[in-house]
Design a protein around this motif. Structure first.
Motif, mmCIF file in Angstrom:
data_model
loop_
_atom_site.group_PDB
_atom_site.id
_atom_site.type_symbol
_atom_site.label_atom_id
_atom_site.label_comp_id
_atom_site.label_asym_id
_atom_site.label_seq_id
_atom_site.Cartn_x
_atom_site.Cartn_y
_atom_site.Cartn_z
ATOM 1 N N PRO A 191 -14.465 -8.825 3.530
ATOM 2 C CA PRO A 191 -13.040 -9.145 3.663
ATOM 3 C C PRO A 191 -12.408 -9.437 2.307
ATOM 4 O O PRO A 191 -13.053 -9.987 1.409
ATOM 5 C CB PRO A 191 -13.034 -10.395 4.548
ATOM 6 C CG PRO A 191 -14.355 -10.386 5.242
ATOM 7 C CD PRO A 191 -15.314 -9.766 4.273
ATOM 8 N N GLN A 317 -13.503 -9.462 17.879
ATOM 9 C CA GLN A 317 -13.796 -8.382 16.938
ATOM 10 C C GLN A 317 -13.192 -7.080 17.447
ATOM 11 O O GLN A 317 -12.979 -6.903 18.646
ATOM 12 C CB GLN A 317 -15.313 -8.229 16.729
ATOM 13 C CG GLN A 317 -16.079 -7.920 17.979
ATOM 14 C CD GLN A 317 -17.567 -7.723 17.742
ATOM 15 O OE1 GLN A 317 -18.297 -7.392 18.648
ATOM 16 N NE2 GLN A 317 -18.050 -7.928 16.525
ATOM 17 N N LEU A 335 -12.694 -15.774 9.428
ATOM 18 C CA LEU A 335 -13.502 -14.590 9.677
ATOM 19 C C LEU A 335 -14.995 -14.912 9.660
ATOM 20 O O LEU A 335 -15.460 -15.702 8.828
ATOM 21 C CB LEU A 335 -13.223 -13.509 8.625
ATOM 22 C CG LEU A 335 -11.783 -13.022 8.505
ATOM 23 C CD1 LEU A 335 -11.141 -13.627 7.273
ATOM 24 C CD2 LEU A 335 -11.711 -11.510 8.442
ATOM 25 N N ILE A 389 -9.739 -6.647 7.179
ATOM 26 C CA ILE A 389 -10.700 -7.168 8.141
ATOM 27 C C ILE A 389 -11.681 -6.037 8.459
ATOM 28 O O ILE A 389 -11.322 -5.090 9.164
ATOM 29 C CB ILE A 389 -10.006 -7.657 9.430
ATOM 30 C CG1 ILE A 389 -8.951 -8.713 9.105
ATOM 31 C CG2 ILE A 389 -11.043 -8.210 10.415
ATOM 32 C CD1 ILE A 389 -8.140 -9.166 10.303
ATOM 33 N N HIS A 393 -15.957 -7.334 12.238
ATOM 34 C CA HIS A 393 -15.892 -8.718 11.773
ATOM 35 C C HIS A 393 -15.083 -9.548 12.771
ATOM 36 O O HIS A 393 -13.989 -9.147 13.187
ATOM 37 C CB HIS A 393 -15.250 -8.794 10.384
ATOM 38 C CG HIS A 393 -16.250 -8.778 9.270
ATOM 39 N ND1 HIS A 393 -17.087 -7.705 9.049
ATOM 40 C CD2 HIS A 393 -16.566 -9.709 8.322
ATOM 41 C CE1 HIS A 393 -17.864 -7.966 8.017
ATOM 42 N NE2 HIS A 393 -17.579 -9.169 7.562
ATOM 43 N N HIS A 395 -12.660 -12.387 13.969
ATOM 44 C CA HIS A 395 -11.543 -13.052 13.302
ATOM 45 C C HIS A 395 -10.697 -13.841 14.306
ATOM 46 O O HIS A 395 -10.496 -13.427 15.446
ATOM 47 C CB HIS A 395 -10.658 -12.067 12.533
ATOM 48 C CG HIS A 395 -10.261 -10.840 13.293
ATOM 49 N ND1 HIS A 395 -11.150 -9.820 13.605
ATOM 50 C CD2 HIS A 395 -9.055 -10.454 13.800
ATOM 51 C CE1 HIS A 395 -10.518 -8.863 14.268
ATOM 52 N NE2 HIS A 395 -9.248 -9.228 14.413
#
Length: 411
Positions: A191, A317, A335, A389, A393, A395
């Motif tokens: 990120p 995700q 994240l 992002i 990942h 978040h």
């Protein structure tokens, strides 16, 4: 507005022969006959009331088909029938000397066709809505001064942002080259906040997005709105509102509180907004870094996220790379790496398998003991920031004030 019908009719095919009505076997002959009759009325001196009656019959029949079974099983021909019904209703509303309320109803009808129907006649409903919106803007009265002052105050609120520890902060970099971004962030899936890469957007310059601007270009447009602070809440729902109604009810806080005294929250979050309202799409640009992906530009999904302070996207995700561009207001983002998925306790249901059960900023340590061991990075996005992002990942996002973001999903 007496000349409105001449503008609408000028955008129609010149005669019945050039107005196609071709459908498959799933559309009954009785419906096709009704469509042909409504088409004939377009090119005759039929009364507005008769046009409206037939248009409403078409809309009622097709609406029932659109709401039978799951959406993916709705035949596209029935979506096209619905769009034709919207076209015929707009024609009925705009015939003669329509009132301002008639024009507003016509705009809503076009939006329903754009949202629920399928493109017909080179996307003629989009042509209609531009004509109608221009007519409304030409006849609108000057904004009330007190309301303008209220929106200005809300726009400049500076909330207390969470304190980000240096060791947990997402890295920032100004305008990296494509090669540098690819090598240092895209390939290792790291990120990063990209600065200064959207400074040229009209949304931040020529047409700075604000409540007043959104009212002027989209106030009367009907859009889907999510009601509730987050989509995992039991009372979360969806509804249709005009942008003006959404702003008044959820952004300007002209809203009733719930039974427990909490303020109701609504969020405008959808990928169709920029196709539905091209004026907003013209104010943004696809980041150059998306060219590093494998797909074409048409494969990039552009999403709008507009809502008040306190709106939350639960920890989740996505299956694609994501650029989250902040245009108005600020957001807190946290994240987690996909390597820590087991510590994030995803829902077991197929519907929410990509969403964590944990309330990130108030976790239940007894139910989710491993969550505290998951490593994370965090940041506060300000206007002009673009957060990369990486695919998969996890978040979590919380709006710190009135916020408008644009995300680009790409592969």
């Amino acid at each position: 507005m007496a000349s409105l019908w001449s503008k609408i009719s000028a955008s129609l095919p010149v005669n019945e022969e050039q107005f196609p009505l071709q459908f498959g076997d799933k559309v009954e002959s009785s419906v096709l006959e009704m469509l042909k009759w409504s088409r004939q009325q377009l090119y005759s001196n039929t009364t507005s009331a008769s046009r409206m009656l037939n248009a409403q019959i078409i809309l009622d029949i097709s609406w029932e088909r659109l709401n039978t079974g799951t959406w993916r099983h709705v035949d596209k021909d029935w979506r096209r029938v619905y769009s034709y019904g919207c076209l015929f209703k707009v024609a009925a509303l705009c015939q003669g000397n329509p009132s301002e309320n008639d024009v507003l109803q016509a705009v809503k009808t076009c939006d329903m066709g754009l949202l629920m129907g399928a493109a017909i006649l080179d996307n003629i409903l989009q042509v209609f809505v531009r004509i109608l919106h221009r007519e409304l803007r030409n006849t609108s009265k000057e904004e009330d001064k007190s309301e303008y002052a209220e929106t200005k105050r809300i726009k400049i609120v500076n909330p207390c942002a969470p304190l980000i520890k240096e060791e947990l902060a997402v890295s920032r970099i100004k305008c990296p080259s494509l090669e540098s971004f690819n090598a240092n962030y895209l390939l290792p899936l790291k990120p990063v906040i990209l600065e200064r890469i959207i400074d040229h957007w009209p949304a931040l310059n020529n047409h700075p997005w604000s409540i007043e601007y959104l009212r002027s270009v989209a106030g009367c447009r009907t859009v889907p709105v999510e009601v509730g602070s987050r989509y995992t809440d039991e009372d979360w729902s969806q509804t249709l509102l005009t942008v003006n109604e959404f702003i008044d009810k959820y952004i300007l806080n002209k809203v009733q509180t719930s039974q427990n005294g909490e303020k109701a929250l609504g969020y405008l979050a959808q990928h169709q907004l920029f196709d539905q309202i091209p004026e907003l799409k013209e104010d943004i640009r696809i980041p150059d870094y998306c060219c590093l992906g494998e797909g074409e530009e048409d494969d990039i999904t552009v999403n709008a996220w507009f809502g008040p302070a306190g709106t939350v996207s639960p920890l989740h995700q996505d299956p694609q790379q994501n650029f989250l561009a902040q245009v108005v207001g600020s957001k807190y983002v946290r994240l987690y790496s996909p390597e820590d998925t087991d510590k994030l306790y995803p829902h077991q249901s197929q519907l929410l398998y990509n969403t964590s059960q944990v309330e990130v900023e108030n976790p239940d340590a007894e139910r989710f003991p491993e969550f505290a061991k998951a490593l994370y990075v965090e940041c506060v996005l300000q206007p002009g920031d673009v957060l990369f992002i990486p695919v998969k990942h996890w978040h979590y996002v919380r709006s710190l004030d009135v916020s408008f973001s644009v995300s680009f999903w790409w592969s």
